[in-house]
Enzyme design. Structure first.
Site, PDB file in Angstrom:
ATOM      1  N   ASN A  12       0.999  -1.162   0.036  1.00 43.51           N
ATOM      2  CA  ASN A  12      -0.112  -0.061  -0.085  1.00 43.51           C
ATOM      3  C   ASN A  12       0.878   1.164  -0.070  1.00 43.51           C
ATOM      4  O   ASN A  12       1.387   1.487   1.019  1.00 43.51           O
ATOM      5  CB  ASN A  12      -1.006  -0.078   1.243  1.00 43.51           C
ATOM      6  CG  ASN A  12      -1.806   1.113   1.401  1.00 43.51           C
ATOM      7  OD1 ASN A  12      -1.719   1.920   0.442  1.00 43.51           O
ATOM      8  ND2 ASN A  12      -2.385   1.433   2.399  1.00 43.51           N
ATOM      9  N   TRP A  13       0.985   1.695  -1.082  1.00 44.23           N
ATOM     10  CA  TRP A  13       1.931   2.961  -1.409  1.00 44.23           C
ATOM     11  C   TRP A  13       1.398   4.204  -0.739  1.00 44.23           C
ATOM     12  O   TRP A  13       2.033   5.203  -0.649  1.00 44.23           O
ATOM     13  CB  TRP A  13       2.307   3.308  -2.959  1.00 44.23           C
ATOM     14  CG  TRP A  13       3.091   2.097  -3.213  1.00 44.23           C
ATOM     15  CD1 TRP A  13       3.732   0.996  -2.414  1.00 44.23           C
ATOM     16  CD2 TRP A  13       3.528   1.998  -4.656  1.00 44.23           C
ATOM     17  NE1 TRP A  13       4.414   0.319  -3.248  1.00 44.23           N
ATOM     18  CE2 TRP A  13       4.499   0.770  -4.547  1.00 44.23           C
ATOM     19  CE3 TRP A  13       3.484   2.351  -6.012  1.00 44.23           C
ATOM     20  CZ2 TRP A  13       5.036   0.266  -5.831  1.00 44.23           C
ATOM     21  CZ3 TRP A  13       4.023   1.952  -6.906  1.00 44.23           C
ATOM     22  CH2 TRP A  13       4.867   1.017  -7.006  1.00 44.23           C
ATOM     23  N   LYS A  14       0.083   4.162  -0.346  1.00 46.03           N
ATOM     24  CA  LYS A  14      -0.391   5.442   0.339  1.00 46.03           C
ATOM     25  C   LYS A  14      -0.054   6.629  -0.614  1.00 46.03           C
ATOM     26  O   LYS A  14      -0.353   6.507  -1.927  1.00 46.03           O
ATOM     27  CB  LYS A  14       0.087   5.564   1.758  1.00 46.03           C
ATOM     28  CG  LYS A  14      -0.072   4.330   2.460  1.00 46.03           C
ATOM     29  CD  LYS A  14       0.031   4.473   3.938  1.00 46.03           C
ATOM     30  CE  LYS A  14      -0.200   3.423   4.691  1.00 46.03           C
ATOM     31  NZ  LYS A  14      -0.211   3.523   6.164  1.00 46.03           N
ATOM     32  N   HIS A 102      -9.529   1.165   4.762  1.00 43.09           N
ATOM     33  CA  HIS A 102      -8.217   1.434   5.591  1.00 43.09           C
ATOM     34  C   HIS A 102      -8.652   2.559   6.802  1.00 43.09           C
ATOM     35  O   HIS A 102      -9.200   3.317   6.710  1.00 43.09           O
ATOM     36  CB  HIS A 102      -7.302   1.980   4.728  1.00 43.09           C
ATOM     37  CG  HIS A 102      -5.749   2.009   5.112  1.00 43.09           C
ATOM     38  ND1 HIS A 102      -5.650   3.013   6.125  1.00 43.09           N
ATOM     39  CD2 HIS A 102      -4.794   0.939   5.046  1.00 43.09           C
ATOM     40  CE1 HIS A 102      -4.088   2.629   6.366  1.00 43.09           C
ATOM     41  NE2 HIS A 102      -3.827   1.324   5.910  1.00 43.09           N
ATOM     42  N   GLU A 104      -6.999   4.936   7.971  1.00 43.21           N
ATOM     43  CA  GLU A 104      -6.676   6.284   7.641  1.00 43.21           C
ATOM     44  C   GLU A 104      -7.722   6.745   6.711  1.00 43.21           C
ATOM     45  O   GLU A 104      -8.094   7.988   7.105  1.00 43.21           O
ATOM     46  CB  GLU A 104      -5.480   6.512   6.518  1.00 43.21           C
ATOM     47  CG  GLU A 104      -4.259   6.039   7.649  1.00 43.21           C
ATOM     48  CD  GLU A 104      -3.148   5.406   6.785  1.00 43.21           C
ATOM     49  OE1 GLU A 104      -3.006   5.647   5.516  1.00 43.21           O
ATOM     50  OE2 GLU A 104      -2.101   5.036   7.527  1.00 43.21           O
ATOM     51  N   GLU A 174      -5.291  -4.607  10.497  1.00 45.51           N
ATOM     52  CA  GLU A 174      -4.393  -3.724  10.910  1.00 45.51           C
ATOM     53  C   GLU A 174      -4.652  -3.103  12.167  1.00 45.51           C
ATOM     54  O   GLU A 174      -5.322  -2.235  12.400  1.00 45.51           O
ATOM     55  CB  GLU A 174      -4.188  -2.648   9.806  1.00 45.51           C
ATOM     56  CG  GLU A 174      -3.943  -3.021   8.453  1.00 45.51           C
ATOM     57  CD  GLU A 174      -3.494  -2.404   7.304  1.00 45.51           C
ATOM     58  OE1 GLU A 174      -2.288  -2.517   6.852  1.00 45.51           O
ATOM     59  OE2 GLU A 174      -4.012  -1.356   7.357  1.00 45.51           O
ATOM     60  N   GLY A 180       2.714   2.399  10.681  1.00 45.86           N
ATOM     61  CA  GLY A 180       3.771   3.484  10.679  1.00 45.86           C
ATOM     62  C   GLY A 180       4.389   3.873  12.034  1.00 45.86           C
ATOM     63  O   GLY A 180       4.967   5.092  11.968  1.00 45.86           O
ATOM     64  N   SER A 219       3.563  -1.853  10.380  1.00 46.81           N
ATOM     65  CA  SER A 219       4.887  -1.935  10.480  1.00 46.81           C
ATOM     66  C   SER A 219       5.611  -3.575  10.100  1.00 46.81           C
ATOM     67  O   SER A 219       6.531  -3.792  10.774  1.00 46.81           O
ATOM     68  CB  SER A 219       5.246  -1.704  11.951  1.00 46.81           C
ATOM     69  OG  SER A 219       5.079  -0.234  12.196  1.00 46.81           O
ATOM     70  N   GLY A 240       2.815  -0.971   4.302  1.00 43.61           N
ATOM     71  CA  GLY A 240       2.868   0.573   4.062  1.00 43.61           C
ATOM     72  C   GLY A 240       4.343   0.743   3.689  1.00 43.61           C
ATOM     73  O   GLY A 240       4.758   0.581   2.376  1.00 43.61           O
TER      74      GLY A 240
HETATM   75  P1  13P Z   1       3.186   0.495   7.610  1.00 42.22           P
HETATM   76  O1  13P Z   1       3.467  -0.727   7.136  1.00 42.22           O
HETATM   77  O2  13P Z   1       3.924   1.732   6.988  1.00 42.22           O
HETATM   78  O3  13P Z   1       2.947   0.629   9.148  1.00 42.22           O
HETATM   79  O4  13P Z   1       1.430   0.708   7.122  1.00 42.22           O
HETATM   80  C1  13P Z   1       0.660  -0.311   7.224  1.00 42.22           C
HETATM   81  C2  13P Z   1      -0.648  -0.120   6.601  1.00 42.22           C
HETATM   82  O5  13P Z   1      -1.206   0.880   6.811  1.00 42.22           O
HETATM   83  C3  13P Z   1      -0.736  -0.694   5.187  1.00 42.22           C
HETATM   84  O6  13P Z   1      -1.993  -0.565   4.817  1.00 42.22           O
END
Ligand code: 13P
Length: 257
Positions: A12-14, A102, A104, A174, A180, A219, A240
């Site tokens: 997931n490149w956000k 997600h 977020e 998650e 993150g 993470s 992520g």
């Molecule tokens: P990280 O791997 O940066 O913690 O992000 C996880 C995430 O939200 C994947 O969708």
């Protein structure tokens, strides 16, 4: 994990990588992977909307067996919804997965369980697979309500779907406090919570629960992938930060084999 569920490692490149950067990352990633990786693990990348077409053409023209995913969509197929992108538009780009709900999007953009449920149905209706995200906050974890939270989110999104449709869904557990932050759920805790999600799916849709892939996210790094993937309930990762770099993501994929 059991052999019937092929692991999925989805990046997931956000809101990272322009379309030019995205092309480079996916090409570099493909140079680092070989047939053994693709045979053992399904690999997907979920770029920003602006990079989907470029990544699609790169994957197609270089015959790279990496699946394309999107990070969100609207539930309508078209209409006066300024700024939104429809499942039909994504399907035309050969998108196979759409991340839905997600944390977020739920926390920063006010996405409700009801919106998430509509999106899940719309994605399935466009012949793609949702990657439905569920997970608890730190407060909920400290209160001991993790199981209740993830079971509730799973029910809200999947209740009423036919078993065949549930079978096409991927779930990502998650824990919000692990996204993150560098903090990961212990493999044992992640395994137990994913077991709760699987039992909830079993209540809703019966034995397809045993075929449903449930990923861990939060993470995930090259250094912790092997121990997470050794857990019987964990069928892959939604990655992520570590998926932004082709070296790191290739190592995650390899440790996930
Ligand atoms: P990280 O791997 O940066 O913690 O992000 C996880 C995430 O939200 C994947 O969708």
């Amino acid at each position: 994990m059991t052999t019937s569920r092929k692991p999925l490692m989805a990046g997931n490149w956000k809101m990272h990588h322009t379309h030019l950067e995205a092309i480079q990352v996916v090409q570099k990633l493909s140079y680092r992977l070989d047939d053994r990786d693709y045979k053992a693990v399904e690999v997907a990348v979920c770029p920003a909307f602006t990079a989907l077409r470029s990544v699609q053409t790169t994957l197609d023209s270089d015959r790279i067996p990496i699946a394309l995913g999107a990070q969100n969509c609207h539930w309508e197929s078209h209409g006066a919804y300024t700024g939104e992108v429809s499942p039909a538009m994504l399907a035309k780009l050969n998108v196979r997965y759409v991340i839905v709900g997600h944390s977020e999007r739920r926390e920063l953009f006010g996405e409700t369980d009801d919106a998430v449920a509509r999106k899940v149905r719309a994605v399935l209706g466009a012949q793609m697979s949702p990657i439905l995200c569920v997970g608890e906050t730190l407060e909920e974890r400290d209160l001991g309500s993790t199981d209740e939270k993830v079971a509730g989110q799973t029910r809200a999104a999947l209740a009423g779907l036919k078993a065949d449709d549930v079978a096409r869904c991927v779930i990502a557990y998650e824990p919000i406090w692990a996204i993150g932050t560098g903090k990961t759920a212990t493999p044992g805790d992640a395994n137990a919570t994913i077991g709760v999600v699987r039992n909830t799916i079993r209540e809703l849709a019966g034995s397809v629960a045993d075929e449903t892939r449930i990923l861990y996210g939060g993470s995930v790094k090259p250094g912790n992938t092997a121990e997470l993937m050794a857990m019987p309930e964990i069928d892959g990762g939604l990655v992520g930060g570590a998926s932004l770099d082709p070296d790191d993501f290739a190592r995650v994929i390899r440790y996930g084999r």
